[in-house]
Design a protein around this motif. Structure first.
Motif, PDB file in Angstrom:
ATOM      1  N   HIS A  12       0.865  -1.186   0.000  1.00 14.01           N
ATOM      2  CA  HIS A  12       0.000   0.000   0.000  1.00 14.01           C
ATOM      3  C   HIS A  12       0.896   1.229   0.000  1.00 14.01           C
ATOM      4  N   TRP A  13       0.819   2.017  -1.058  1.00 14.10           N
ATOM      5  CA  TRP A  13       1.584   3.262  -1.184  1.00 14.10           C
ATOM      6  C   TRP A  13       0.623   4.427  -1.372  1.00 14.10           C
ATOM      7  N   ILE A  14       0.919   5.533  -0.730  1.00 15.49           N
ATOM      8  CA  ILE A  14       0.084   6.732  -0.821  1.00 15.49           C
ATOM      9  C   ILE A  14       0.901   7.847  -1.462  1.00 15.49           C
ATOM     10  N   ARG A  15       0.309   8.500  -2.434  1.00 14.11           N
ATOM     11  CA  ARG A  15       0.976   9.597  -3.125  1.00 14.11           C
ATOM     12  C   ARG A  15       0.341  10.921  -2.735  1.00 14.11           C
ATOM     13  N   PHE A  16       1.188  11.877  -2.321  1.00 18.01           N
ATOM     14  CA  PHE A  16       0.750  13.228  -2.001  1.00 18.01           C
ATOM     15  C   PHE A  16       1.264  14.153  -3.108  1.00 18.01           C
ATOM     16  N   ASN A  17       0.356  14.805  -3.807  1.00 16.22           N
ATOM     17  CA  ASN A  17       0.698  15.545  -5.013  1.00 16.22           C
ATOM     18  C   ASN A  17       1.073  16.998  -4.733  1.00 16.22           C
ATOM     19  N   SER A  18       2.025  17.532  -5.507  1.00 15.01           N
ATOM     20  CA  SER A  18       2.454  18.917  -5.312  1.00 15.01           C
ATOM     21  C   SER A  18       1.477  19.927  -5.894  1.00 15.01           C
ATOM     22  N   ASP A  19       0.647  19.509  -6.835  1.00 12.98           N
ATOM     23  CA  ASP A  19      -0.221  20.455  -7.535  1.00 12.98           C
ATOM     24  C   ASP A  19      -1.646  20.489  -6.995  1.00 12.98           C
ATOM     25  N   SER A  20      -1.940  19.697  -5.956  1.00 16.51           N
ATOM     26  CA  SER A  20      -3.300  19.694  -5.408  1.00 16.51           C
ATOM     27  C   SER A  20      -3.275  19.102  -4.008  1.00 16.51           C
ATOM     28  N   VAL A  37      14.738  12.981 -12.470  1.00 12.25           N
ATOM     29  CA  VAL A  37      14.775  11.647 -11.863  1.00 12.25           C
ATOM     30  C   VAL A  37      13.361  11.109 -11.636  1.00 12.25           C
ATOM     31  N   SER A  38      13.108   9.918 -12.139  1.00 12.76           N
ATOM     32  CA  SER A  38      11.777   9.315 -11.994  1.00 12.76           C
ATOM     33  C   SER A  38      11.411   9.085 -10.533  1.00 12.76           C
ATOM     34  N   MET A  55       8.695  11.162  -6.350  1.00 10.54           N
ATOM     35  CA  MET A  55       8.563  10.809  -7.755  1.00 10.54           C
ATOM     36  C   MET A  55       8.240  12.045  -8.586  1.00 10.54           C
ATOM     37  N   THR A  56       8.515  11.953  -9.898  1.00 12.19           N
ATOM     38  CA  THR A  56       8.204  13.020 -10.845  1.00 12.19           C
ATOM     39  C   THR A  56       7.187  12.500 -11.844  1.00 12.19           C
ATOM     40  N   SER A  87       5.642  17.182  -8.935  1.00 14.33           N
ATOM     41  CA  SER A  87       6.338  16.161  -8.159  1.00 14.33           C
ATOM     42  C   SER A  87       5.355  15.606  -7.140  1.00 14.33           C
ATOM     43  N   ALA A  88       5.744  14.514  -6.514  1.00 13.98           N
ATOM     44  CA  ALA A  88       4.861  13.903  -5.523  1.00 13.98           C
ATOM     45  C   ALA A  88       5.696  13.175  -4.486  1.00 13.98           C
ATOM     46  N   PHE A  89       5.183  13.134  -3.272  1.00 18.80           N
ATOM     47  CA  PHE A  89       5.803  12.398  -2.174  1.00 18.80           C
ATOM     48  C   PHE A  89       5.069  11.070  -2.026  1.00 18.80           C
ATOM     49  N   MET A  90       5.828   9.974  -1.971  1.00 18.11           N
ATOM     50  CA  MET A  90       5.244   8.644  -1.815  1.00 18.11           C
ATOM     51  C   MET A  90       5.694   8.038  -0.492  1.00 18.11           C
ATOM     52  N   THR A  91       4.786   7.440   0.222  1.00 19.54           N
ATOM     53  CA  THR A  91       5.132   6.717   1.435  1.00 19.54           C
ATOM     54  C   THR A  91       4.304   5.449   1.497  1.00 19.54           C
TER      55      THR A  91
END
Length: 220
Positions: free
Chosen positions: A112-120, A147-148, A173-174, A180-184
């Motif tokens: 389970h990975w959650i992505r937090f987006n930079s644009d929203s 960098v991917s 990630m890009t 960009s986005a932060f994944m955890t």
């Protein structure tokens, strides 16, 4: 030879050597009066155990024989960029067999990975309970300067075949040029194989470039 500090440093002190000879693997320590003694080296920290790196196109970046009985847990730090700009996803598989390892490709990956987006303010989930690999990113951009994916993960009990191997951590990630986005998240390998390595690749196309380092977390 023992050389004193430069005169310009304005230092004046005395170091007194120990009265006993050193034992194996001891280091020298001083007190506030300059009295030296032989002590055990500090414990804990990280120990480098292996790496994988490429500056040209390859099918994957594989680290074999990095998980052994020497350490219980490990840290992975790395990054890689994928080839295709149409939206490949980053993924990995654990490996077994030591230096001549092979992929663990049974449908035993629960993640389970959650992505937090930079644009929203929105978030996105990436999850599965029985996949043949661990997908840990949404589609990524293929520009090497951006960098991917970059990551820092902890791997728990990979070599111990009596326990499930678990992994958790975070990364960046890009998805596109402007975002960009932060994944955890985390991943459980539900079988009890002894995992000795890990392979990073994509769900489609090749790896453009990248590098990974693995460190054993010193137990004591």
């Amino acid at each position: 030879k023992i050389k004193s500090p430069a005169h310009s440093a304005g230092q004046s002190y005395t170091l007194t050597l120990p009265t006993t000879a050193p034992a194996t693997d001891k280091i020298m320590q001083t007190d506030s009066s300059g009295n030296l003694s032989f002590v055990d080296a500090p414990s804990g920290g990280l120990a480098f155990v292996g790496q994988a790196s490429s500056t040209s196109e390859v099918s994957n970046l594989t680290l074999d024989n990095v998980f052994t009985s020497t350490y219980t847990n490990y840290m992975i730090i790395g990054e890689y960029t994928l080839i295709n700009g149409s939206g490949p996803q980053c993924r990995f598989r654990f490996r077994t067999g030591g230096s001549s390892g092979s992929d663990l490709s049974a449908s035993e990956y629960s993640y389970h990975w959650i992505r937090f987006n930079s644009d929203s303010d929105s978030t996105n989930n990436l999850r599965n309970t029985g996949d043949a690999a661990c997908d840990f990113s949404a589609p990524v951009n293929n520009n090497s300067a951006r960098v991917s994916f970059r990551l820092c993960w902890t791997v728990y009990d990979p070599f111990d075949s009596s326990k499930r191997t678990a992994l958790s951590g975070h990364g960046r990630m890009t998805p596109t040029d402007a975002k960009s986005a932060f994944m955890t998240g985390s991943c459980d390998y539900k079988a009890t194989d002894s995992c000795t390595g890990i392979k990073f690749y994509a769900n489609s196309d090749n790896v453009k470039d990248g590098h990974f380092r693995v460190y054993g977390i010193v137990d004591s």
